[in-house]
Design an enzyme around this catalytic site. Structure first.
Site, PDB file in Angstrom:
ATOM      1  N   ARG A 159       3.897   3.317 -28.447  1.00  0.00           N
ATOM      2  CA  ARG A 159       3.717   2.195 -27.601  1.00  0.00           C
ATOM      3  C   ARG A 159       2.388   1.429 -28.240  1.00  0.00           C
ATOM      4  O   ARG A 159       1.726   1.608 -29.086  1.00  0.00           O
ATOM      5  CB  ARG A 159       3.290   2.619 -26.295  1.00  0.00           C
ATOM      6  CG  ARG A 159       4.416   3.800 -25.629  1.00  0.00           C
ATOM      7  CD  ARG A 159       5.419   2.852 -25.100  1.00  0.00           C
ATOM      8  NE  ARG A 159       6.519   3.523 -24.564  1.00  0.00           N
ATOM      9  CZ  ARG A 159       7.725   3.786 -25.049  1.00  0.00           C
ATOM     10  NH1 ARG A 159       7.682   3.763 -26.325  1.00  0.00           N
ATOM     11  NH2 ARG A 159       8.717   4.433 -24.448  1.00  0.00           N
TER      12      ARG A 159
ATOM     13  N   LYS B 216      13.200  -5.465 -13.985  1.00  0.00           N
ATOM     14  CA  LYS B 216      11.929  -6.328 -14.538  1.00  0.00           C
ATOM     15  C   LYS B 216      12.823  -7.576 -15.203  1.00  0.00           C
ATOM     16  O   LYS B 216      12.563  -8.786 -14.992  1.00  0.00           O
ATOM     17  CB  LYS B 216      10.905  -5.581 -15.226  1.00  0.00           C
ATOM     18  CG  LYS B 216      10.141  -4.701 -14.555  1.00  0.00           C
ATOM     19  CD  LYS B 216       9.183  -5.375 -13.422  1.00  0.00           C
ATOM     20  CE  LYS B 216       8.224  -6.218 -14.058  1.00  0.00           C
ATOM     21  NZ  LYS B 216       7.332  -6.842 -12.899  1.00  0.00           N
TER      22      LYS B 216
ATOM     23  N   THR C  78       7.021  -7.142 -18.631  1.00  0.00           N
ATOM     24  CA  THR C  78       6.777  -6.209 -19.368  1.00  0.00           C
ATOM     25  C   THR C  78       7.312  -6.204 -20.699  1.00  0.00           C
ATOM     26  O   THR C  78       8.274  -7.100 -20.737  1.00  0.00           O
ATOM     27  CB  THR C  78       7.077  -4.791 -18.820  1.00  0.00           C
ATOM     28  OG1 THR C  78       7.402  -3.772 -19.580  1.00  0.00           O
ATOM     29  CG2 THR C  78       8.621  -5.014 -18.084  1.00  0.00           C
ATOM     30  N   ASP C  79       7.116  -5.752 -21.929  1.00  0.00           N
ATOM     31  CA  ASP C  79       7.774  -5.710 -22.927  1.00  0.00           C
ATOM     32  C   ASP C  79       8.810  -4.802 -23.020  1.00  0.00           C
ATOM     33  O   ASP C  79       9.857  -5.213 -23.998  1.00  0.00           O
ATOM     34  CB  ASP C  79       6.699  -5.111 -24.116  1.00  0.00           C
ATOM     35  CG  ASP C  79       6.373  -3.692 -23.905  1.00  0.00           C
ATOM     36  OD1 ASP C  79       6.577  -3.122 -22.946  1.00  0.00           O
ATOM     37  OD2 ASP C  79       5.546  -3.228 -24.740  1.00  0.00           O
ATOM     38  N   GLU C  80       9.209  -4.039 -21.980  1.00  0.00           N
ATOM     39  CA  GLU C  80      10.358  -3.307 -21.817  1.00  0.00           C
ATOM     40  C   GLU C  80      11.513  -3.975 -21.786  1.00  0.00           C
ATOM     41  O   GLU C  80      12.692  -3.337 -21.930  1.00  0.00           O
ATOM     42  CB  GLU C  80      10.143  -2.130 -20.780  1.00  0.00           C
ATOM     43  CG  GLU C  80       9.045  -1.226 -21.071  1.00  0.00           C
ATOM     44  CD  GLU C  80       9.078  -0.054 -20.210  1.00  0.00           C
ATOM     45  OE1 GLU C  80      10.037   0.462 -19.825  1.00  0.00           O
ATOM     46  OE2 GLU C  80       7.846   0.882 -20.343  1.00  0.00           O
TER      47      GLU C  80
ATOM     48  N   ARG D 120      12.890  12.257 -22.135  1.00  0.00           N
ATOM     49  CA  ARG D 120      13.116  11.098 -20.784  1.00  0.00           C
ATOM     50  C   ARG D 120      14.608  10.455 -21.363  1.00  0.00           C
ATOM     51  O   ARG D 120      14.680  10.030 -22.646  1.00  0.00           O
ATOM     52  CB  ARG D 120      11.871  10.072 -20.942  1.00  0.00           C
ATOM     53  CG  ARG D 120      12.335   8.633 -20.103  1.00  0.00           C
ATOM     54  CD  ARG D 120      11.306   7.815 -20.066  1.00  0.00           C
ATOM     55  NE  ARG D 120       9.919   7.987 -19.545  1.00  0.00           N
ATOM     56  CZ  ARG D 120       8.894   7.255 -19.558  1.00  0.00           C
ATOM     57  NH1 ARG D 120       8.966   6.225 -20.173  1.00  0.00           N
ATOM     58  NH2 ARG D 120       7.947   7.535 -18.742  1.00  0.00           N
TER      59      ARG D 120
ATOM     60  N   TYR E 191      14.079   0.606 -14.538  1.00  0.00           N
ATOM     61  CA  TYR E 191      12.936  -0.343 -14.343  1.00  0.00           C
ATOM     62  C   TYR E 191      13.028  -1.520 -15.145  1.00  0.00           C
ATOM     63  O   TYR E 191      12.893  -2.831 -14.697  1.00  0.00           O
ATOM     64  CB  TYR E 191      11.658   0.674 -14.738  1.00  0.00           C
ATOM     65  CG  TYR E 191      10.519  -0.399 -15.007  1.00  0.00           C
ATOM     66  CD1 TYR E 191       9.766  -0.734 -13.853  1.00  0.00           C
ATOM     67  CD2 TYR E 191      10.024  -0.265 -16.386  1.00  0.00           C
ATOM     68  CE1 TYR E 191       8.790  -1.547 -14.252  1.00  0.00           C
ATOM     69  CE2 TYR E 191       9.043  -1.325 -16.465  1.00  0.00           C
ATOM     70  CZ  TYR E 191       8.215  -1.948 -15.582  1.00  0.00           C
ATOM     71  OH  TYR E 191       7.084  -2.685 -15.579  1.00  0.00           O
TER      72      TYR E 191
ATOM     73  N   LEU F 275       0.797  -0.956   0.022  1.00  0.00           N
ATOM     74  CA  LEU F 275       0.072   0.057   0.074  1.00  0.00           C
ATOM     75  C   LEU F 275       0.832   1.072  -0.050  1.00  0.00           C
ATOM     76  O   LEU F 275       0.717   2.037   0.761  1.00  0.00           O
ATOM     77  CB  LEU F 275      -1.131  -0.070   1.291  1.00  0.00           C
ATOM     78  CG  LEU F 275      -2.038  -1.094   1.164  1.00  0.00           C
ATOM     79  CD1 LEU F 275      -3.057  -1.103   2.326  1.00  0.00           C
ATOM     80  CD2 LEU F 275      -2.992  -1.281   0.072  1.00  0.00           C
TER      81      LEU F 275
END
Ligand code: NAD
Ligand code: DAU
Length: 353
Positions: free
Chosen positions: A223, A163, A133-135, A290, A159, A36
């Site tokens: 995306r 992953k 993820t696809d990343e 970015r 990130y 949380l």
């Protein structure tokens, strides 16, 4: 057989959509473990608390004692692992939490589940489904073919690197211990309960608040967008139909440039939101890109279509309109999320751009 499921990160965006999907479509116990944190919200699970079959536990997936006790006490046979630090921009500002939760947290869960699976005599119907993820595959050229399940990993952000690390651990537990892990790699999700740091809700809220719409770089990044309910259905299919060790790509067959989404959102908000502080398109502001921004993602979903019979059901125009309507109709959900923590993050990220 009825499953007893632990859903980590079940108070976040995709996790909570999945918990609702699960409780609507399946029987058995559903236990959510979620820290949380800023993105985890009890309100996302409204309507479920009080049901005997459902339990929400506030806790950290890195806490090995808590995880082991929960698996034993609840006699869990299935883990569906959503919990993660999920936002690329935050991973650039502060990668440590990403390594901790995404790598160490996943490792902690895998270890605890391995112990339970082994002490129970390695039951054939146990599953650990790792949501990714696809990343992890890196970035595509403008015209290159989409990512398949055999595309080599090439993560570019803290990130996606974290992953990728967790995917490799899930894979290794199958190959080394025979533990029945499954991995799904999905493209960009949109829909209800998405935290307002992400592109689609951020643009909707900024339009309502009359704030600039920060488009990174030239806005031409692509995306592959998928409605979150389609993602939930795909995960359900993988859980019930796939063989241990399988990996499936999930995507929307729906490649869209960021600037085109922002234009669509401006037009939808102009149509649906009533009086706005400023005409939405006038708020569009191209800002510094970015760092390491991946140019294009696209998923080849032939394998899951062929083997499991899953395909995306939503068309993007309908899904986007419904999502805009959801944010317009749920101000009481998102207003409290614009907290001091969020404002601090927002100023840190966009202040310099
Ligand atoms: P989210 O940030 O909305 O939710 C993540 C949840 O995990 C939150 O409820 C958070 O409180 C919880 N959490 C974070 N750290 C924790 C910890 N240490 N212990 C327990 N709980 C913790 O993210 P999301 O968009 O719902 O993504 C869910 C999963 O799906 C992630 O693993 C993400 O990598 C993956 N994924 C997301 C997308 C997308 O487009 N959002 C696409 C593909 C895959
Ligand atoms: O591809 C799957 C991934 O999709 C998931 O693994 C991640 O958890 C999820 O956050 C998402 O990552 P993205 O970085 O693609 O999503 P985000 O909404 O942050 O950004 C989408 C695109 O929009 C991206 O190209 C960056 C751009 N963008 C984003 C924001 C927040 C902007 O141009 N302006 C913005 O303010």
């Amino acid at each position: 057989m009825t499953k007893r499921v632990l859903i980590t990160g079940g108070a976040g965006f995709i996790g909570s959509n999945f918990v609702h999907h699960w409780c609507k479509n399946h029987e058995g116990r559903a236990v959510v473990l979620d820290i949380l944190g800023y993105a985890g919200n009890k309100e996302n699970l409204a309507g479920l608390e009080g049901q005997d079959r459902f339990r929400l536990v506030k806790g950290d997936i890195c806490d090995s004692q808590l995880v082991a006790a929960l698996l034993a006490e609840e006699e869990i046979d299935t883990v569906i692992h959503f919990a993660a630090e999920s936002h690329v921009d935050r991973s650039i500002l502060g990668p440590a939490a990403f390594v901790q939760t995404n790598v160490v947290g996943t490792f902690t869960l895998l270890e605890a589940f391995r112990d339970r699976w082994q002490t129970q005599g390695k039951p054939a119907d146990y599953r650990f489904l790792h949501v990714s993820t696809d990343e992890v595959y890196g970035s595509l050229e403008a015209d290159g073919p989409a990512f398949t399940e055999t595309t080599p990993y090439a993560p570019n952000s803290p990130y996606s690197a974290s992953k990728a690390g967790s995917d490799h651990l899930a894979r290794a537990y199958f190959h080394t211990y025979g533990m029945p892990t499954l991995i799904t790699n999905c493209s960009n999700n949109y829909g209800p309960y998405q935290f307002p740091e992400k592109l689609i809700p951020l643009m909707c809220l900024n339009i309502l608040l009359g704030k600039p719409l920060p488009v990174y770089g030239d806005g031409q990044n692509v995306r592959d967008w998928l409605h979150v309910s389609d993602h939930c259905a795909a995960i359900d299919g993988v859980l019930h139909q796939a063989n241990p060790g399988d990996v499936y790509n999930i995507g929307g067959n729906n490649q869209v440039k960021n600037i085109d989404i922002v234009h669509q959102l401006c037009d939808l908000m102009g149509e649906l939101a009533g009086d706005l502080p400023q005409p939405p398109r006038e708020l569009i502001t191209f800002v510094t890109d970015r760092p390491g921004h991946d140019r294009r993602y696209a998923m080849d979903i032939a394998k899951i279509q062929r083997e499991l019979g899953w395909s995306p059901a939503y068309d993007f125009a309908t899904g986007l309109r419904q999502t805009v309507e959801w944010y317009l109709n749920h101000r009481d959900w998102w207003q409290p999320l614009l907290s001091d923590e969020y404002k601090g993050y927002y100023d840190r990220l966009y202040g310099d751009r």
